[in-house]
Motif scaffolding. Sequence first.
Motif, mmCIF file in Angstrom:
data_model
loop_
_atom_site.group_PDB
_atom_site.id
_atom_site.type_symbol
_atom_site.label_atom_id
_atom_site.label_comp_id
_atom_site.label_asym_id
_atom_site.label_seq_id
_atom_site.Cartn_x
_atom_site.Cartn_y
_atom_site.Cartn_z
ATOM 1 N N ASN A 117 59.634 -43.510 23.966
ATOM 2 C CA ASN A 117 60.302 -42.216 23.832
ATOM 3 C C ASN A 117 59.412 -41.037 23.423
ATOM 4 O OD1 ASN A 117 62.741 -40.568 23.589
ATOM 5 N ND2 ASN A 117 62.215 -40.598 21.427
ATOM 6 N N ASN A 118 58.551 -41.231 22.449
ATOM 7 C CA ASN A 118 57.604 -40.173 22.070
ATOM 8 C C ASN A 118 56.443 -40.813 21.314
ATOM 9 O OD1 ASN A 118 58.737 -40.739 19.600
ATOM 10 N ND2 ASN A 118 59.756 -38.788 19.370
ATOM 11 N N ASN A 119 55.470 -40.029 20.920
ATOM 12 C CA ASN A 119 54.305 -40.619 20.285
ATOM 13 C C ASN A 119 54.631 -41.180 18.907
ATOM 14 O OD1 ASN A 119 51.595 -41.377 20.084
ATOM 15 N ND2 ASN A 119 51.071 -39.484 19.029
ATOM 16 N N ALA A 120 55.610 -40.576 18.229
ATOM 17 C CA ALA A 120 56.022 -41.118 16.930
ATOM 18 C C ALA A 120 56.508 -42.554 17.127
ATOM 19 C CB ALA A 120 57.123 -40.246 16.336
ATOM 20 N N ASP A 137 45.431 -43.162 17.052
ATOM 21 C CA ASP A 137 46.543 -42.261 17.377
ATOM 22 C C ASP A 137 45.902 -40.924 17.716
ATOM 23 O OD1 ASP A 137 48.741 -40.633 17.598
ATOM 24 O OD2 ASP A 137 49.196 -40.606 15.454
ATOM 25 N N LEU A 138 45.840 -40.650 19.035
ATOM 26 C CA LEU A 138 45.132 -39.443 19.490
ATOM 27 C C LEU A 138 45.996 -38.189 19.440
ATOM 28 C CD1 LEU A 138 42.900 -39.865 22.652
ATOM 29 C CD2 LEU A 138 42.267 -38.983 20.416
ATOM 30 N N GLY A 139 47.308 -38.342 19.306
ATOM 31 C CA GLY A 139 48.182 -37.165 19.241
ATOM 32 C C GLY A 139 48.291 -36.480 20.588
ATOM 33 N N SER A 140 47.476 -35.454 20.788
ATOM 34 C CA SER A 140 47.558 -34.683 22.029
ATOM 35 C C SER A 140 47.038 -35.434 23.243
ATOM 36 C CB SER A 140 46.769 -33.392 21.893
ATOM 37 O OG SER A 140 47.509 -32.502 21.114
ATOM 38 N N HIS A 144 42.881 -45.146 13.179
ATOM 39 C CA HIS A 144 42.248 -43.829 13.207
ATOM 40 C C HIS A 144 43.306 -42.837 13.679
ATOM 41 C CE1 HIS A 144 39.719 -40.506 14.664
ATOM 42 N NE2 HIS A 144 38.797 -40.963 13.846
ATOM 43 N N VAL A 145 43.540 -41.774 12.910
ATOM 44 C CA VAL A 145 44.559 -40.787 13.295
ATOM 45 C C VAL A 145 43.870 -39.458 13.560
ATOM 46 C CG1 VAL A 145 46.736 -39.666 12.683
ATOM 47 C CG2 VAL A 145 46.207 -41.918 11.754
ATOM 48 N N HIS A 146 44.158 -38.879 14.714
ATOM 49 C CA HIS A 146 43.576 -37.588 15.038
ATOM 50 C C HIS A 146 44.183 -36.540 14.123
ATOM 51 C CE1 HIS A 146 42.644 -34.005 17.441
ATOM 52 N NE2 HIS A 146 41.637 -34.736 17.874
ATOM 53 N N THR A 147 43.346 -35.741 13.472
ATOM 54 C CA THR A 147 43.866 -34.706 12.570
ATOM 55 C C THR A 147 44.266 -33.509 13.422
ATOM 56 O OG1 THR A 147 41.682 -33.803 12.226
ATOM 57 C CG2 THR A 147 42.406 -35.454 10.665
ATOM 58 N N SER A 148 45.352 -33.725 14.188
ATOM 59 C CA SER A 148 45.753 -32.760 15.218
ATOM 60 C C SER A 148 45.891 -31.339 14.709
ATOM 61 C CB SER A 148 47.095 -33.171 15.801
ATOM 62 O OG SER A 148 47.009 -34.417 16.404
ATOM 63 N N ASN A 149 46.729 -31.156 13.679
ATOM 64 C CA ASN A 149 47.125 -29.788 13.335
ATOM 65 C C ASN A 149 46.378 -29.190 12.144
ATOM 66 O OD1 ASN A 149 48.313 -31.469 11.533
ATOM 67 N ND2 ASN A 149 50.425 -30.854 11.954
ATOM 68 N N GLN A 203 58.475 -35.418 27.589
ATOM 69 C CA GLN A 203 58.373 -36.051 26.276
ATOM 70 C C GLN A 203 58.230 -37.554 26.472
ATOM 71 O OE1 GLN A 203 61.414 -35.299 23.148
ATOM 72 N NE2 GLN A 203 61.454 -37.519 22.964
ATOM 73 N N ALA A 204 57.199 -38.125 25.889
ATOM 74 C CA ALA A 204 56.968 -39.570 25.990
ATOM 75 C C ALA A 204 55.877 -39.950 25.010
ATOM 76 C CB ALA A 204 56.528 -39.945 27.415
ATOM 77 N N GLY A 205 55.851 -41.211 24.639
ATOM 78 C CA GLY A 205 54.754 -41.732 23.830
ATOM 79 C C GLY A 205 54.021 -42.742 24.686
ATOM 80 N N GLY A 265 60.267 -26.288 23.531
ATOM 81 C CA GLY A 265 60.303 -27.404 24.480
ATOM 82 C C GLY A 265 58.948 -27.922 24.946
ATOM 83 N N ARG A 266 57.879 -27.552 24.261
ATOM 84 C CA ARG A 266 56.515 -28.009 24.607
ATOM 85 C C ARG A 266 56.161 -27.793 26.084
ATOM 86 N NH1 ARG A 266 55.448 -33.455 21.135
ATOM 87 N NH2 ARG A 266 55.481 -32.485 19.077
ATOM 88 N N ALA A 267 55.642 -28.832 26.755
ATOM 89 C CA ALA A 267 55.044 -28.610 28.084
ATOM 90 C C ALA A 267 56.087 -28.202 29.132
ATOM 91 C CB ALA A 267 54.318 -29.862 28.536
HETATM 92 C C1 LIG Z 1 52.006 -34.861 17.818
HETATM 93 C C2 LIG Z 1 51.491 -36.070 17.129
HETATM 94 C C3 LIG Z 1 52.323 -37.165 16.855
HETATM 95 C C4 LIG Z 1 53.792 -37.148 17.209
HETATM 96 O O1 LIG Z 1 53.963 -37.132 18.593
HETATM 97 P P1 LIG Z 1 55.404 -36.818 19.227
HETATM 98 O O2 LIG Z 1 55.193 -37.036 20.695
HETATM 99 O O3 LIG Z 1 55.750 -35.429 18.843
HETATM 100 O O4 LIG Z 1 56.351 -37.814 18.649
HETATM 101 C C5 LIG Z 1 51.788 -38.248 16.215
HETATM 102 N N1 LIG Z 1 50.491 -38.272 15.846
HETATM 103 C C6 LIG Z 1 49.655 -37.246 16.093
HETATM 104 C C7 LIG Z 1 48.235 -37.341 15.649
HETATM 105 C C8 LIG Z 1 50.131 -36.108 16.748
HETATM 106 O O5 LIG Z 1 49.318 -35.076 16.998
#
Ligand SMILES: *Cc1c(COP(=O)(O)O)cnc(C)c1O
Length: 479
Positions: free
Chosen positions: A160-163, A267-270, A233-238, A310-312, A105-107
């Motif tokens: 709804n979320n970051n996606a 897209d910063l992700g976190s 630009h996409v953050h290479t989160s994982n 949960q939110a974007g 459930g994340r945070a």
């Molecule tokens: C986690 C993440 C997402 C997806 O975010 P959700 O809130 O899980 O939908 C998209 N892009 C990046 C770079 C992320 O780290």
Amino acid sequence: MYDNKPNSLLRHIPPVDEVLKNPVIASLAKSAPRPLMLQAIRDTITQLREELTAGRLLVQPELQPRDFFMSLIVQRALDHARSQNRPNLRQVINATGVVLHTNLGRAVLGESARQAINNATSGYTNLEMDLATGKRGSRYAPVEQLLAQLTGAEAALVVNNNAAAVLLTLSTLARGREVIVSRGQLVEIGGSFRIPEVMAQSGSRLVEVGTTNKTYPTDYQRAITPETALLLHVHTSNYRIVGFTRETSIAELVELGQANKLPVISDLGSGSLIDLSVCGLPSEPTVQQVVKEGADVVTFSGDKLLGGPQAGIIVGQKVYIERMKKNPLTRAVRIDKFTVAALEATLREYIDPQTVWQHIPTLDMLAADINILKQRAESLAEKLTASVGGRALCTPVQTSSAVGGGAVPTTGLPSWGVEVAPRDITVFELAGKLREEEPAVIGRLQDDKLLMDVRTILPGQESALVKVLGGVLKGGASS
Ligand SMILES: *Cc1c(COP(=O)(O)O)cnc(C)c1O
């Protein structure tokens, strides 16, 4: 004596209405709704007939078959009804040490966010009414202003979320046109979010530039055509690309974007609002920094490092945000009142950068002092030792926690935990039994032991953990 051939025994199985009248079933009628209990009895009887016919059930000869069947049906039906009546979404003690655990459930929300949800859901709210004028208002209003204030951006929108935030941004600003992305940033997050697929879904065309490890500003420059809608630009989160690398920075992309009149999307992700390097984590750009560097639109999650629901979250220039608000997709991915309530409360905590660390559980756990973690592990090991009565060895040990949620994947946080080595059962059996408890306990399997990292065990959960572990080891080991 009675005829104990399976087929003649069948007639001794009591009918459903007789089982319902059984005093044990009747006295426990409140522990499960009647239709559930009825179904459980029917299913149990069917199962019993099958077992009997197949010769898999032996009636104990010292008992009357009717009594034998009755007590068996009552026991099984009660177990069945109870397990059916248990909510599927249950409380879990997270002893994995992963602070933002997507499967758990994340945070964890802070006190103020929980209260806000409670207020917003126990009656009516002004979700879409401006109380000053009595006219229709925007559900986003309470969070828009806070987000602008906290990030320095002109405007904001929450979905709804970051996606969904990335999908909405691309669909609004690049449908039918090209989006340039570095080959090193074509990320997949948690299996279902993949940049090339999200882009295809948005109706924009992906133009990959550079290589996996090196992408220069000139790579982007050469790919720009009249068909280009934006630079992404996409953050290479994982994951991390290490070694011989070159990423084009946001500042460089902004320069290119300005020269070519193209918006730059990050897209910063976190997306953290505060610098986490004080917790010993590598320094990552905050949302404010990326906005300041000139990114036109920045997207990030509400339930990752921000520590909210949960939110974007989308922040950026008003011209772009206004266009997104008019996109019909916005209505499809809009947030509900729970999210508005929890997000507003979470964001308000950030107004005071001193107290935010204690008020947002995610930050509190990330910033936990190593000496305190050590003390907690030592005291927990002592209590566990007393509770398991010799059935396991419980030792305080040094370990390493993870941020999780696809954030800072390569950095562990030094931590402390308790290693549990069961005596009579395997560590897999122990982990399985703990998952069945209430609350369920999820630890980390490591070197044939179950490790419980104290960082993510919330204040007030320790006594429940001690009770559950003692119960499982003492209850299950001797039988
Ligand atoms: C986690 C993440 C997402 C997806 O975010 P959700 O809130 O899980 O939908 C998209 N892009 C990046 C770079 C992320 O780290």
